[in-house]
Motif scaffolding. Structure first.
Motif, PDB file in Angstrom:
ATOM      1  N   GLY A  89      20.153  88.368 129.122  1.00  0.00           N
ATOM      2  CA  GLY A  89      21.047  89.431 128.693  1.00  0.00           C
ATOM      3  C   GLY A  89      21.727  89.020 127.406  1.00  0.00           C
ATOM      4  O   GLY A  89      21.839  87.808 127.127  1.00  0.00           O
ATOM      5  N   TYR A  90      22.166  89.998 126.626  1.00  0.00           N
ATOM      6  CA  TYR A  90      22.823  89.665 125.366  1.00  0.00           C
ATOM      7  C   TYR A  90      23.929  90.669 125.079  1.00  0.00           C
ATOM      8  O   TYR A  90      23.707  91.876 125.191  1.00  0.00           O
ATOM      9  CB  TYR A  90      21.809  89.672 124.206  1.00  0.00           C
ATOM     10  CG  TYR A  90      22.435  89.239 122.897  1.00  0.00           C
ATOM     11  CD1 TYR A  90      22.931  87.934 122.748  1.00  0.00           C
ATOM     12  CD2 TYR A  90      22.576  90.121 121.825  1.00  0.00           C
ATOM     13  CE1 TYR A  90      23.526  87.536 121.568  1.00  0.00           C
ATOM     14  CE2 TYR A  90      23.165  89.721 120.637  1.00  0.00           C
ATOM     15  CZ  TYR A  90      23.640  88.423 120.519  1.00  0.00           C
ATOM     16  OH  TYR A  90      24.231  88.012 119.349  1.00  0.00           O
ATOM     17  N   HIS A  91      25.106  90.140 124.709  1.00  0.00           N
ATOM     18  CA  HIS A  91      26.235  91.031 124.428  1.00  0.00           C
ATOM     19  C   HIS A  91      26.941  90.684 123.121  1.00  0.00           C
ATOM     20  O   HIS A  91      28.005  91.221 122.850  1.00  0.00           O
ATOM     21  CB  HIS A  91      27.230  91.004 125.587  1.00  0.00           C
ATOM     22  CG  HIS A  91      26.608  91.424 126.893  1.00  0.00           C
ATOM     23  ND1 HIS A  91      26.220  92.722 127.148  1.00  0.00           N
ATOM     24  CD2 HIS A  91      26.243  90.713 128.000  1.00  0.00           C
ATOM     25  CE1 HIS A  91      25.675  92.804 128.347  1.00  0.00           C
ATOM     26  NE2 HIS A  91      25.663  91.595 128.884  1.00  0.00           N
ATOM     27  N   GLY A  92      26.397  89.757 122.340  1.00  0.00           N
ATOM     28  CA  GLY A  92      27.007  89.491 121.041  1.00  0.00           C
ATOM     29  C   GLY A  92      27.235  88.018 120.794  1.00  0.00           C
ATOM     30  O   GLY A  92      26.921  87.162 121.632  1.00  0.00           O
ATOM     31  N   GLY A 148      27.397 100.708 119.362  1.00  0.00           N
ATOM     32  CA  GLY A 148      27.375 100.114 118.010  1.00  0.00           C
ATOM     33  C   GLY A 148      26.089 100.555 117.340  1.00  0.00           C
ATOM     34  O   GLY A 148      25.650 101.687 117.527  1.00  0.00           O
ATOM     35  N   LYS A 149      25.457  99.672 116.624  1.00  0.00           N
ATOM     36  CA  LYS A 149      24.123  99.882 116.024  1.00  0.00           C
ATOM     37  C   LYS A 149      23.870 101.351 115.635  1.00  0.00           C
ATOM     38  O   LYS A 149      24.312 101.799 114.591  1.00  0.00           O
ATOM     39  CB  LYS A 149      23.056  99.355 116.967  1.00  0.00           C
ATOM     40  CG  LYS A 149      23.167  97.826 117.161  1.00  0.00           C
ATOM     41  CD  LYS A 149      22.002  97.281 117.928  1.00  0.00           C
ATOM     42  CE  LYS A 149      22.144  95.794 118.252  1.00  0.00           C
ATOM     43  NZ  LYS A 149      21.605  94.902 117.244  1.00  0.00           N
ATOM     44  N   GLY A 150      23.138 102.104 116.469  1.00  0.00           N
ATOM     45  CA  GLY A 150      22.720 103.468 116.138  1.00  0.00           C
ATOM     46  C   GLY A 150      23.868 104.441 115.926  1.00  0.00           C
ATOM     47  O   GLY A 150      23.669 105.528 115.387  1.00  0.00           O
ATOM     48  N   ALA A 167      29.272  99.250 130.738  1.00  0.00           N
ATOM     49  CA  ALA A 167      27.895  99.515 130.300  1.00  0.00           C
ATOM     50  C   ALA A 167      27.822  99.196 128.808  1.00  0.00           C
ATOM     51  O   ALA A 167      28.457  99.862 127.996  1.00  0.00           O
ATOM     52  CB  ALA A 167      27.541 100.979 130.556  1.00  0.00           C
ATOM     53  N   ASP A 168      27.068  98.157 128.478  1.00  0.00           N
ATOM     54  CA  ASP A 168      26.917  97.781 127.073  1.00  0.00           C
ATOM     55  C   ASP A 168      25.740  98.572 126.492  1.00  0.00           C
ATOM     56  O   ASP A 168      24.581  98.207 126.659  1.00  0.00           O
ATOM     57  CB  ASP A 168      26.691  96.270 126.959  1.00  0.00           C
ATOM     58  CG  ASP A 168      26.563  95.835 125.494  1.00  0.00           C
ATOM     59  OD1 ASP A 168      26.587  96.712 124.602  1.00  0.00           O
ATOM     60  OD2 ASP A 168      26.440  94.615 125.249  1.00  0.00           O
ATOM     61  N   GLU A 169      26.102  99.667 125.819  1.00  0.00           N
ATOM     62  CA  GLU A 169      25.077 100.558 125.231  1.00  0.00           C
ATOM     63  C   GLU A 169      24.976 100.336 123.724  1.00  0.00           C
ATOM     64  O   GLU A 169      24.559 101.228 122.989  1.00  0.00           O
ATOM     65  CB  GLU A 169      25.412 102.020 125.559  1.00  0.00           C
ATOM     66  CG  GLU A 169      25.421 102.340 127.042  1.00  0.00           C
ATOM     67  CD  GLU A 169      24.367 103.399 127.437  1.00  0.00           C
ATOM     68  OE1 GLU A 169      23.621 103.861 126.574  1.00  0.00           O
ATOM     69  OE2 GLU A 169      24.327 103.735 128.641  1.00  0.00           O
ATOM     70  N   VAL A 170      25.367  99.140 123.265  1.00  0.00           N
ATOM     71  CA  VAL A 170      25.327  98.863 121.823  1.00  0.00           C
ATOM     72  C   VAL A 170      23.914  99.066 121.282  1.00  0.00           C
ATOM     73  O   VAL A 170      23.719  99.649 120.215  1.00  0.00           O
ATOM     74  CB  VAL A 170      25.840  97.426 121.543  1.00  0.00           C
ATOM     75  CG1 VAL A 170      25.480  96.965 120.132  1.00  0.00           C
ATOM     76  CG2 VAL A 170      27.346  97.365 121.743  1.00  0.00           C
ATOM     77  N   LEU A 171      22.918  98.607 122.024  1.00  0.00           N
ATOM     78  CA  LEU A 171      21.534  98.727 121.543  1.00  0.00           C
ATOM     79  C   LEU A 171      20.845  99.981 122.096  1.00  0.00           C
ATOM     80  O   LEU A 171      20.171 100.702 121.374  1.00  0.00           O
ATOM     81  CB  LEU A 171      20.753  97.459 121.920  1.00  0.00           C
ATOM     82  CG  LEU A 171      19.387  97.276 121.262  1.00  0.00           C
ATOM     83  CD1 LEU A 171      19.027  95.780 121.175  1.00  0.00           C
ATOM     84  CD2 LEU A 171      18.277  98.004 121.993  1.00  0.00           C
ATOM     85  N   CYS A 172      21.041 100.237 123.398  1.00  0.00           N
ATOM     86  CA  CYS A 172      20.248 101.308 124.030  1.00  0.00           C
ATOM     87  C   CYS A 172      20.898 102.674 123.931  1.00  0.00           C
ATOM     88  O   CYS A 172      20.274 103.675 124.274  1.00  0.00           O
ATOM     89  CB  CYS A 172      19.937 100.945 125.484  1.00  0.00           C
ATOM     90  SG  CYS A 172      21.406 100.691 126.496  1.00  0.00           S
ATOM     91  N   SER A 185      34.184  97.312 114.403  1.00  0.00           N
ATOM     92  CA  SER A 185      33.133  97.252 113.373  1.00  0.00           C
ATOM     93  C   SER A 185      31.772  96.803 113.893  1.00  0.00           C
ATOM     94  O   SER A 185      30.748  97.204 113.353  1.00  0.00           O
ATOM     95  CB  SER A 185      33.551  96.290 112.260  1.00  0.00           C
ATOM     96  OG  SER A 185      34.825  96.626 111.788  1.00  0.00           O
ATOM     97  N   SER A 186      31.726  95.921 114.905  1.00  0.00           N
ATOM     98  CA  SER A 186      30.429  95.396 115.355  1.00  0.00           C
ATOM     99  C   SER A 186      30.329  95.490 116.878  1.00  0.00           C
ATOM    100  O   SER A 186      31.342  95.649 117.573  1.00  0.00           O
ATOM    101  CB  SER A 186      30.275  93.931 114.945  1.00  0.00           C
ATOM    102  OG  SER A 186      31.184  93.151 115.692  1.00  0.00           O
ATOM    103  N   GLY A 187      29.097  95.341 117.360  1.00  0.00           N
ATOM    104  CA  GLY A 187      28.883  95.361 118.797  1.00  0.00           C
ATOM    105  C   GLY A 187      29.626  94.228 119.491  1.00  0.00           C
ATOM    106  O   GLY A 187      30.217  94.421 120.556  1.00  0.00           O
TER     107      GLY A 187
HETATM  108  C1  LIG Z   1      23.386  94.915 123.923  1.00  0.00           C
HETATM  109  C2  LIG Z   1      24.099  94.314 122.760  1.00  0.00           C
HETATM  110  N1  LIG Z   1      25.430  94.154 122.812  1.00  0.00           N
HETATM  111  C3  LIG Z   1      26.118  93.622 121.791  1.00  0.00           C
HETATM  112  C4  LIG Z   1      25.483  93.222 120.644  1.00  0.00           C
HETATM  113  C5  LIG Z   1      26.255  92.617 119.503  1.00  0.00           C
HETATM  114  O1  LIG Z   1      26.298  93.496 118.432  1.00  0.00           O
HETATM  115  P1  LIG Z   1      26.572  92.966 116.953  1.00  0.00           P
HETATM  116  O2  LIG Z   1      25.406  92.144 116.546  1.00  0.00           O
HETATM  117  O3  LIG Z   1      26.734  94.228 116.151  1.00  0.00           O
HETATM  118  O4  LIG Z   1      27.835  92.172 116.980  1.00  0.00           O
HETATM  119  C6  LIG Z   1      24.092  93.364 120.528  1.00  0.00           C
HETATM  120  C7  LIG Z   1      23.389  92.920 119.321  1.00  0.00           C
HETATM  121  O5  LIG Z   1      22.193  92.783 119.265  1.00  0.00           O
HETATM  122  C8  LIG Z   1      23.383  93.925 121.620  1.00  0.00           C
HETATM  123  O6  LIG Z   1      22.051  94.061 121.579  1.00  0.00           O
END
Ligand SMILES: Cc1ncc(COP(=O)(O)O)c(C=O)c1O
Length: 457
Positions: free
Chosen positions: A134-137, A274-276, A239-244, A100-102
């Motif tokens: 860096g940010y991954h959640g 995720g996101k987009g 590769a965390d492509e949640v945002l990009c 459901s979420s990143g």
């Molecule tokens: C690169 C990246 N990974 C993971 C996440 C976490 O996603 P979520 O906020 O949907 O849990 C984000 C959120 O900003 C993010 O930018």
């Protein structure tokens, strides 16, 4: 502060505008005020607000089949969405797992990396390497892999040890610039040598910087080097492509902007989205895995990834994702993100040159429909503002007054100081809306410049 609500809002120290409708790039509040959503909420609204065919697809799926549990039943929307994502993926990626979420996708990806090594008979491999900034959640494992100190502070005793290396950050690369180990990728090799390759499970990185480095674009050879280092040491590259991802940068996956030394696509072992992916219409994220990783998991005595979430593999969420991807394809939005995105980038760069607020703008960067504006106290030395001034927050507040929604980030300059805003509008934004966006940001910057000058007096 508003005491006339039962909602435990995310921000308790301010009154949030009540948004009642979204259409295209605009949000409308209950007083009739209009806001240009220049950051797509949280870099989410990829196809714009109020797309009827996506809402219809979600409604139709909810009426047909709203929920089955992912451990007991298959369902058609996840089958179709997985096929579409695998078709779009770099070579070797051939399975999709839905959440459901990143943050959930990142948790699952890191757990998958750990379990993969255990199933292969290397149970000592447990160390994760990530980058700072860096940010991954925000769930605890994803937060452990995130170098965002103000989110971490309160929970530090609960976080696990993730080894951090410096992120490639061209604006702040220092005297060695492109030759620094952060920019070449050698920082990863140095960390692996120190930790012992036999102990390292995975390296996770946002291929193009998100909010943490404000749309910083690593140098062209970077990911070829990362792939080579990971391969040599048997380490999985996530590769965390949640945002990009999902077209935001002008390619479906941001990593497609990079090639290895022989000109071949760079394939990660695991990708998170995720996101987009759902454009904001339903909570949906995905973890994509390579056949190499998946084949090991198929032989697992556990019968799969040891991970459980009630809403994983959700048919309604998948139907929303499918309708979003269809809209992106039918409107050619990935190409549009590259072409119209180039106009967005060049117009945003003008903010550093003219207007009363230009002196605050240290750097404007990015690619496609993802841009970062870094604000500094001194453009020559790149000295950040002291955090106490809350410059990024001031700019977001000024933006809301002017009717433009901006995304702030802080702390990237030295862990505490640093102010930037991210611009990531819906990929559907028109040329005239881009001109309006830039004008509103210019006016908001001018407000902040005046407020800072008044404070200094
Ligand atoms: C690169 C990246 N990974 C993971 C996440 C976490 O996603 P979520 O906020 O949907 O849990 C984000 C959120 O900003 C993010 O930018």
């Amino acid at each position: 502060m508003n005491d006339s609500t039962s909602v435990f809002y995310r921000k308790l120290n301010k009154q949030l505008p009540l948004i009642v409708r979204g259409q295209g790039v605009f949000l409308h509040d209950d007083t009739g005020k209009r806001y240009l959503d220049a950051c797509g909420g949280a870099m989410v609204a990829s196809v714009g607000h109020g797309v009827k065919e996506i809402a219809d697809a979600i409604g139709a799926q909810a009426a047909t089949l709203a929920y089955v549990n992912g451990t007991m039943f298959a369902n058609r929307p996840i089958e179709e969405l997985a096929d579409e994502l695998v078709d779009l993926s770099p070579p070797g990626i051939d399975r999709a797992y839905f959440l459901s979420s990143g943050s959930e996708a990142v948790e699952a990806a890191l757990k998958l990396a750990r379990q993969y090594h255990i199933e292969r008979g290397e149970p000592q491999r447990h160390i994760v390497i990530a980058r700072t900034p860096g940010y991954h959640g925000n769930t605890l494992l994803a937060l452990s892999a995130s170098a965002r100190q103000h989110y971490r502070d309160l929970y530090e005793p609960w976080l696990v040890d993730v080894h951090m290396i410096p992120a490639p950050y061209p604006y702040r690369a220092g005297e060695h610039g492109e030759r620094s180990s952060a920019m070449t990728g050698d920082a990863l090799q140095e960390a692996i040598d120190e930790l012992g390759p036999e102990n390292v499970a995975a390296f996770i990185a946002e291929p193009i910087g998100g909010s943490s480095t404000g749309a910083s674009v690593p140098p062209a050879p970077y990911y070829g080097r990362i792939r080579e280092i990971c391969d040599r040491s048997g380490i999985l590259f996530i590769a965390d492509e949640v945002l990009c991802g999902v077209g935001r940068t002008g390619k479906f996956f941001a990593l497609e902007h990079y090639k290895d030394a022989d000109g071949h696509a760079i394939a990660p072992d695991i990708i998170t989205l995720g996101k987009g992916l759902n454009g904001g219409y339903v909570p949906l994220s995905a973890m994509l895995a390579s056949s190499r990783v998946f084949e090991v998991m198929q032989r697992s005595p556990h019968g799969g990834l040891v991970h459980a979430q009630t809403y994983s593999h959700h048919p309604v969420a998948a139907a929303g994702g499918l309708a979003t991807l269809r809209f992106i394809r039918e409107h050619d939005l990935v190409r549009r993100a590259a072409t119209v995105g180039a106009q967005l980038q060049s117009q945003l760069r003008s903010l550093a040159n003219d207007g009363e607020g230009a002196t605050l703008v240290g750097d404007v960067r990015g690619i496609g429909m993802l841009a970062g504006i870094e604000l500094v106290a001194d453009r020559a030395t790149k000295r950040p503002f002291p955090r106490e001034l809350k410059v990024a927050e001031q700019l977001v507040a000024a933006g809301l007054r002017h009717g433009v929604v901006l995304w702030p980030n802080t702390g990237h300059a030295d862990g505490r100081n640093g102010d930037l805003i991210l611009i990531a509008p819906p990929l559907t934004i028109s040329e005239s809306e881009i001109a309006e966006l830039v004008k509103l940001v210019r006016e908001s910057l001018a407000d902040v410049a005046r407020e800072l000058a008044a404070t200094a007096r």
